[in-house]
Design a protein around this motif. Structure first.
Motif, PDB file in Angstrom:
ATOM      1  N   GLN A  92      -8.196 -10.037  -1.361  1.00  0.00           N
ATOM      2  CA  GLN A  92      -6.758  -9.862  -1.107  1.00  0.00           C
ATOM      3  C   GLN A  92      -6.465  -9.520   0.352  1.00  0.00           C
ATOM      4  O   GLN A  92      -5.388  -9.826   0.857  1.00  0.00           O
ATOM      5  N   ASN A 146       0.545 -13.207  -9.520  1.00  0.00           N
ATOM      6  CA  ASN A 146       1.351 -12.945  -8.324  1.00  0.00           C
ATOM      7  C   ASN A 146       1.169 -11.523  -7.815  1.00  0.00           C
ATOM      8  O   ASN A 146       1.327 -11.246  -6.619  1.00  0.00           O
ATOM      9  N   GLU A 147       0.827 -10.598  -8.721  1.00  0.00           N
ATOM     10  CA  GLU A 147       0.613  -9.209  -8.313  1.00  0.00           C
ATOM     11  C   GLU A 147      -0.556  -9.095  -7.349  1.00  0.00           C
ATOM     12  O   GLU A 147      -0.542  -8.268  -6.433  1.00  0.00           O
ATOM     13  N   LYS A 149      -1.379 -11.343  -5.179  1.00  0.00           N
ATOM     14  CA  LYS A 149      -0.917 -11.869  -3.894  1.00  0.00           C
ATOM     15  C   LYS A 149      -0.047 -10.887  -3.118  1.00  0.00           C
ATOM     16  O   LYS A 149       0.128 -11.031  -1.903  1.00  0.00           O
ATOM     17  N   GLU A 150       0.518  -9.908  -3.802  1.00  0.00           N
ATOM     18  CA  GLU A 150       1.430  -8.965  -3.149  1.00  0.00           C
ATOM     19  C   GLU A 150       0.761  -8.231  -1.989  1.00  0.00           C
ATOM     20  O   GLU A 150       1.424  -7.844  -1.026  1.00  0.00           O
ATOM     21  N   LYS A 151      -0.548  -8.014  -2.079  1.00  0.00           N
ATOM     22  CA  LYS A 151      -1.273  -7.266  -1.048  1.00  0.00           C
ATOM     23  C   LYS A 151      -1.876  -8.188   0.014  1.00  0.00           C
ATOM     24  O   LYS A 151      -2.535  -7.713   0.950  1.00  0.00           O
ATOM     25  N   ASN A 153      -3.122 -10.140   3.011  1.00  0.00           N
ATOM     26  CA  ASN A 153      -2.918 -10.157   4.470  1.00  0.00           C
ATOM     27  C   ASN A 153      -4.236 -10.326   5.195  1.00  0.00           C
ATOM     28  O   ASN A 153      -5.311 -10.109   4.632  1.00  0.00           O
ATOM     29  N   ALA A 195       1.606 -16.832  -0.504  1.00  0.00           N
ATOM     30  CA  ALA A 195       1.918 -15.454  -0.912  1.00  0.00           C
ATOM     31  C   ALA A 195       3.185 -15.037  -0.175  1.00  0.00           C
ATOM     32  O   ALA A 195       3.133 -14.771   1.035  1.00  0.00           O
ATOM     33  N   ARG A 197       4.846 -12.487   0.334  1.00  0.00           N
ATOM     34  CA  ARG A 197       4.816 -11.251   1.128  1.00  0.00           C
ATOM     35  C   ARG A 197       3.549 -11.167   1.984  1.00  0.00           C
ATOM     36  O   ARG A 197       3.217 -10.111   2.510  1.00  0.00           O
ATOM     37  N   SER A 251       0.048  -2.797   2.867  1.00  0.00           N
ATOM     38  CA  SER A 251       1.413  -3.294   2.684  1.00  0.00           C
ATOM     39  C   SER A 251       2.398  -2.146   2.495  1.00  0.00           C
ATOM     40  O   SER A 251       3.597  -2.325   2.687  1.00  0.00           O
ATOM     41  N   LYS A 252       1.892  -0.978   2.126  1.00  0.00           N
ATOM     42  CA  LYS A 252       2.743   0.197   1.963  1.00  0.00           C
ATOM     43  C   LYS A 252       3.343   0.633   3.291  1.00  0.00           C
ATOM     44  O   LYS A 252       4.535   0.878   3.401  1.00  0.00           O
ATOM     45  N   GLY A 255       4.187  -3.237   5.616  1.00  0.00           N
ATOM     46  CA  GLY A 255       4.652  -4.379   4.836  1.00  0.00           C
ATOM     47  C   GLY A 255       5.657  -5.265   5.523  1.00  0.00           C
ATOM     48  O   GLY A 255       5.887  -6.398   5.090  1.00  0.00           O
TER      49      GLY A 255
END
Length: 282
Positions: A92, A146-147, A149-151, A153, A195, A197, A251-252, A255
């Motif tokens: 991820q 998809n969850e 992919k949220e992270k 980078n 992704a 995000r 991402s926190k 982001g």
């Protein structure tokens, strides 16, 4: 109040993880964030094996994997084995840290083509390959993941040489500049197609006290040139760079940060062109 980077259980792959900045980055991800880490090495896994022994039962979050990153089949296998090891969880977060710096000062008109090709191949082409297979794995995920992919980078590790150039090391400076500018700025626009995000950033350290640089930094003249335009007047540590990598990977806290180059070089303004004796001869 402590900030939770929300990287616990996230699968992070660090290339060039067996020493220097890479090893420090692995330690931070394992300790401070409790991420699942695939630590890549090319030829020498000894430092990573020692870390596994020190971690004991906690080493379940660490997977060490060998790959020749200039080989496409080897890179493909690296991502497959990393995903398989962590119960089919794809990478991820990708930290592209590997690279070489030929130590001998060689001006362009004296540089052998083989040296130029090898440096570009290891530092830039291999970075393209690991980014390619990172993104391919994300693209293969179904909508139900998809969850994951949220992270997503990428953090590239560039160099102040890619910003200012470096006399006697045009091959290294060109490879890092291509990564920091052309590759980073292109991929931050492409990753969002896979992704939404997804982010791509880069850190650019100056001189860092690593085993690779230790011999050069034993020369007072090299230290003088490294610090002559640096307000903080100190050589960076591996932690200085690794902590910025970790923050960008979160991402926190980062982001809404993408396409950025974070310079970790003590405020360096440029590379010194002339020594004192050079000025005195005019």
């Amino acid at each position: 109040m402590a900030i939770d980077l929300e990287l616990q259980g996230v699968h992070v792959l660090v290339t060039g993880a067996s020493g220097g900045i890479g090893l420090e980055t692995v330690k931070l991800f394992l300790g401070a964030t409790r991420a699942k880490v695939t630590a890549h090495y090319n030829t020498n896994p000894s430092t990573l094996r020692s870390m596994e022994s020190e971690l004991g039962s906690s080493s379940s979050n660490l997977f060490t994997a060998q790959a020749q990153l200039t080989s496409e089949p080897s890179v493909k296998s690296l991502f497959q084995s990393a995903q398989s090891h962590f119960n089919d969880l794809p990478v991820q977060v990708l930290i592209v840290n590997h690279g070489i710096w030929p130590p001998r000062d060689t001006c362009v008109w004296e540089m052998e083509l083989d040296q130029w090709k090898e440096t570009i191949d290891v530092n830039l082409t291999a970075s393209f390959l690991v980014a390619k297979y990172f993104l391919k794995a994300l693209a293969d995920l179904g909508d139900g993941q998809n969850e994951v992919k949220e992270k997503a980078n990428v953090v590239f590790v560039g160099s102040s040489a890619g910003r200012f150039g470096e006399k006697g090391h045009a091959d290294y400076a060109a490879s890092k500049s291509g990564m920091m500018h052309g590759l980073t700025l292109t991929l931050k626009n492409e990753i969002v197609k896979i992704a939404p995000r997804g982010r791509v950033n880069c850190v650019a350290p100056g001189w860092v006290r690593t085993p690779l640089a230790e011999e050069a930094l034993n020369d007072p003249e090299v230290v003088y040139r490294a610090l002559a335009t640096t307000p903080l007047k100190k050589i960076g540590t591996t932690y200085d760079t690794a902590v910025q990598i970790t923050l960008l990977a979160s991402s926190k806290v980062s982001g809404h940060v993408s396409g950025q180059i974070v310079n970790v070089a003590g405020g360096m303004e440029g590379r010194l062109l002339n020594k004192p004796e050079d000025i005195n001869t005019i």
